[in-house]
Design a protein around this motif. Structure first.
Motif, mmCIF file in Angstrom:
data_model
loop_
_atom_site.group_PDB
_atom_site.id
_atom_site.type_symbol
_atom_site.label_atom_id
_atom_site.label_comp_id
_atom_site.label_asym_id
_atom_site.label_seq_id
_atom_site.Cartn_x
_atom_site.Cartn_y
_atom_site.Cartn_z
ATOM 1 N N THR A 201 26.658 166.638 33.692
ATOM 2 C CA THR A 201 28.082 166.908 33.868
ATOM 3 C C THR A 201 28.406 167.047 35.347
ATOM 4 O OG1 THR A 201 27.872 169.320 33.808
ATOM 5 C CG2 THR A 201 28.069 168.169 31.679
ATOM 6 N N VAL A 202 29.678 166.951 35.661
ATOM 7 C CA VAL A 202 30.111 167.080 37.049
ATOM 8 C C VAL A 202 29.726 168.443 37.609
ATOM 9 C CG1 VAL A 202 32.132 167.153 38.566
ATOM 10 C CG2 VAL A 202 31.994 165.419 36.751
ATOM 11 N N THR A 203 29.897 169.494 36.814
ATOM 12 C CA THR A 203 29.520 170.841 37.275
ATOM 13 C C THR A 203 28.024 170.932 37.534
ATOM 14 O OG1 THR A 203 31.358 171.835 36.046
ATOM 15 C CG2 THR A 203 29.539 173.288 36.684
ATOM 16 N N GLU A 204 27.226 170.381 36.630
ATOM 17 C CA GLU A 204 25.771 170.393 36.818
ATOM 18 C C GLU A 204 25.371 169.648 38.078
ATOM 19 O OE1 GLU A 204 24.276 170.522 32.140
ATOM 20 O OE2 GLU A 204 24.545 168.604 33.179
ATOM 21 N N VAL A 205 26.001 168.503 38.285
ATOM 22 C CA VAL A 205 25.653 167.691 39.448
ATOM 23 C C VAL A 205 25.990 168.423 40.737
ATOM 24 C CG1 VAL A 205 26.186 165.562 40.697
ATOM 25 C CG2 VAL A 205 25.862 165.511 38.215
ATOM 26 N N ALA A 206 27.154 169.028 40.776
ATOM 27 C CA ALA A 206 27.553 169.763 41.986
ATOM 28 C C ALA A 206 26.540 170.836 42.347
ATOM 29 C CB ALA A 206 28.929 170.386 41.788
ATOM 30 N N GLU A 207 26.001 171.502 41.337
ATOM 31 C CA GLU A 207 25.011 172.545 41.584
ATOM 32 C C GLU A 207 23.648 171.955 41.933
ATOM 33 O OE1 GLU A 207 25.037 174.804 38.018
ATOM 34 O OE2 GLU A 207 26.948 175.802 38.461
ATOM 35 N N ARG A 208 23.268 170.882 41.247
ATOM 36 C CA ARG A 208 21.931 170.308 41.415
ATOM 37 C C ARG A 208 21.714 169.699 42.798
ATOM 38 N NH1 ARG A 208 18.964 168.481 36.749
ATOM 39 N NH2 ARG A 208 18.413 166.599 37.897
ATOM 40 N N VAL A 209 22.743 169.109 43.368
ATOM 41 C CA VAL A 209 22.537 168.371 44.618
ATOM 42 C C VAL A 209 23.122 169.061 45.844
ATOM 43 C CG1 VAL A 209 22.510 166.218 43.315
ATOM 44 C CG2 VAL A 209 24.616 166.950 44.425
ATOM 45 N N GLY A 210 23.701 170.239 45.649
ATOM 46 C CA GLY A 210 24.089 171.022 46.813
ATOM 47 C C GLY A 210 25.535 170.956 47.229
ATOM 48 N N TYR A 211 26.417 170.415 46.371
ATOM 49 C CA TYR A 211 27.825 170.392 46.726
ATOM 50 C C TYR A 211 28.502 171.744 46.510
ATOM 51 C CZ TYR A 211 28.181 165.458 47.810
ATOM 52 O OH TYR A 211 28.048 164.234 48.419
ATOM 53 N N GLY A 212 27.921 172.558 45.651
ATOM 54 C CA GLY A 212 28.432 173.911 45.475
ATOM 55 C C GLY A 212 29.500 174.039 44.417
ATOM 56 N N SER A 213 30.467 173.146 44.398
ATOM 57 C CA SER A 213 31.548 173.238 43.418
ATOM 58 C C SER A 213 31.970 171.843 42.987
ATOM 59 C CB SER A 213 32.762 173.972 44.015
ATOM 60 O OG SER A 213 33.417 173.157 44.972
ATOM 61 N N PRO A 214 32.510 171.709 41.765
ATOM 62 C CA PRO A 214 32.994 170.404 41.308
ATOM 63 C C PRO A 214 34.092 169.834 42.204
ATOM 64 C CG PRO A 214 32.748 171.903 39.452
ATOM 65 C CD PRO A 214 32.555 172.728 40.684
ATOM 66 N N GLU A 215 34.919 170.709 42.762
ATOM 67 C CA GLU A 215 36.005 170.232 43.611
ATOM 68 C C GLU A 215 35.462 169.591 44.887
ATOM 69 O OE1 GLU A 215 39.597 169.171 45.196
ATOM 70 O OE2 GLU A 215 39.038 169.661 43.136
ATOM 71 N N THR A 216 34.435 170.178 45.471
ATOM 72 C CA THR A 216 33.824 169.592 46.669
ATOM 73 C C THR A 216 33.225 168.229 46.345
ATOM 74 O OG1 THR A 216 33.311 171.796 47.498
ATOM 75 C CG2 THR A 216 32.152 169.964 48.513
ATOM 76 N N LEU A 217 32.574 168.148 45.182
ATOM 77 C CA LEU A 217 32.002 166.876 44.751
ATOM 78 C C LEU A 217 33.106 165.854 44.524
ATOM 79 C CD1 LEU A 217 29.494 165.262 43.839
ATOM 80 C CD2 LEU A 217 29.873 166.171 41.538
ATOM 81 N N ARG A 218 34.201 166.281 43.917
ATOM 82 C CA ARG A 218 35.310 165.363 43.646
ATOM 83 C C ARG A 218 35.870 164.809 44.952
ATOM 84 N NH1 ARG A 218 40.488 164.557 43.655
ATOM 85 N NH2 ARG A 218 40.820 166.436 44.893
#
Length: 334
Positions: A277-294
């Motif tokens: 999921t987007v939330t999982e990915v943000a945490e797994r790769v170091g973006y911290g939050s889904p919004e930062t990843l987006r």
């Protein structure tokens, strides 16, 4: 016996020949029954890219040749020169008498010249996908694929991708267990991690010359989610932040922060395509939050992470209609 024909020519890439051949030979040691026949126009020995001589078993123009799988190898001579008509015609003729038809690396240009890829999807070495697309507009070129299957026709990217293709063919023939055993014996991935662009920031550029910088380079690639601030990276390398930044600029043409961001983005694409999921990915790769990843995805690709993931799933569903072995995304630019 499953008969495999391997088409070679003067200038053929030695690893294109050796890699897949070793996969099938190793499988034979584990109970498979593959028979390998090297073919060349005229039936004489050929000179490989390294200058080594490769003995040949058969004349590729022999009308009696029939194979269950035909492998057409590549070489640096393509696409810099046209495919010789005798080679083109021989491949077209023997392909008509064969089951699966496959190319490795720039061997795709031989299949293309023979008209065997018209109306199909295909790939080749990343350096030449643009040339393939422009020269053969009837082919749908997949520039970011390790290998592509379209029906009974396969094409693969550069050199080591031929090993991935051979393992996939082996899995089709004998199942995942044997393919896994062969991969383990050869110390290669059964399926290389997918989803990463062939221009992965960890692989597409030059490797750092400085040992301290190499240690930083590898640490970021190994764990993108870790604290990779410039001061922390500098401490890991026993350098000052200013010195580390200068090394990054001189050797990699970027900054520590931009490099870390590129690796994280690459890892995020891979994780999304793996189904996280987007939330999982943000945490797994170091973006911290889904919004930062987006924001990162919109800035780089013009789409949100969820939209990117949906497009990939749609492509997978499209690929599944063509057969059990489909597009594998390229991790390295071999």
């Amino acid at each position: 016996m499953h008969r495999i024909g391997i088409v070679v020519f003067d200038g053929v890439k030695l690893l294109d020949v050796a890699g897949p051949s070793e996969v099938f030979s190793e499988a034979n040691r584990m109970g498979a029954d593959y028979g390998l026949t090297l073919c060349a126009v005229g039936g004489g020995a050929v000179s490989a890219s390294t200058g080594m001589t490769i003995p040949v078993d058969a004349d590729a123009t022999d009308p009696g040749l029939r194979f269950d799988t035909l492998l057409v190898m590549g070489g640096d001579v393509f696409p810099g020169r046209p495919v010789d008509p005798p080679l083109r015609d021989a491949v077209r003729d023997v392909a008509a008498r064969s089951g699966r038809v496959c190319s490795v690396c720039t061997g795709t240009f031989i299949l293309a010249a023979a008209g065997l890829l018209d109306g199909r999807r295909a790939t080749t070495h990343w350096r030449h996908t643009g040339v393939l697309s422009r020269g053969y507009p009837k082919i749908t070129v997949e520039p970011d694929a390790i290998f592509v299957r379209d029906g009974g026709t396969f094409s693969s990217a550069g050199v080591t991708a031929g090993i991935d293709l051979a393992l996939a063919l082996l899995e089709d023939d004998h199942g995942e267990q044997l393919a896994r055993q062969v991969a383990q014996s050869l110390v290669v991935f059964l399926q290389r991690p997918g989803g990463q662009s062939q221009f992965s920031p960890t692989l597409s550029g030059p490797r750092p010359r400085t040992p301290a910088l190499r240690s930083v380079f590898d640490a970021v690639a190994a764990d993108p989610a870790d604290d990779h601030s410039t001061p922390r990276l500098a401490a890991r390398a026993a350098l000052s932040p200013r010195h580390l930044t200068r090394l990054f600029r001189d050797e990699l043409g970027t900054t520590p922060a931009r490099y870390v961001e590129s690796v994280r983005f690459d890892a995020a694409k891979s994780a999304l395509e793996s189904g996280h999921t987007v939330t999982e990915v943000a945490e797994r790769v170091g973006y911290g939050s889904p919004e930062t990843l987006r924001r990162a995805f919109v800035a780089r690709l013009g789409v949100s992470p969820s939209a990117y993931q949906q497009r990939f799933r749609s492509a997978q569903r499209r690929d599944a209609a063509a057969g059990p072995v489909q597009v594998k995304r390229l991790r390295d630019p071999e």
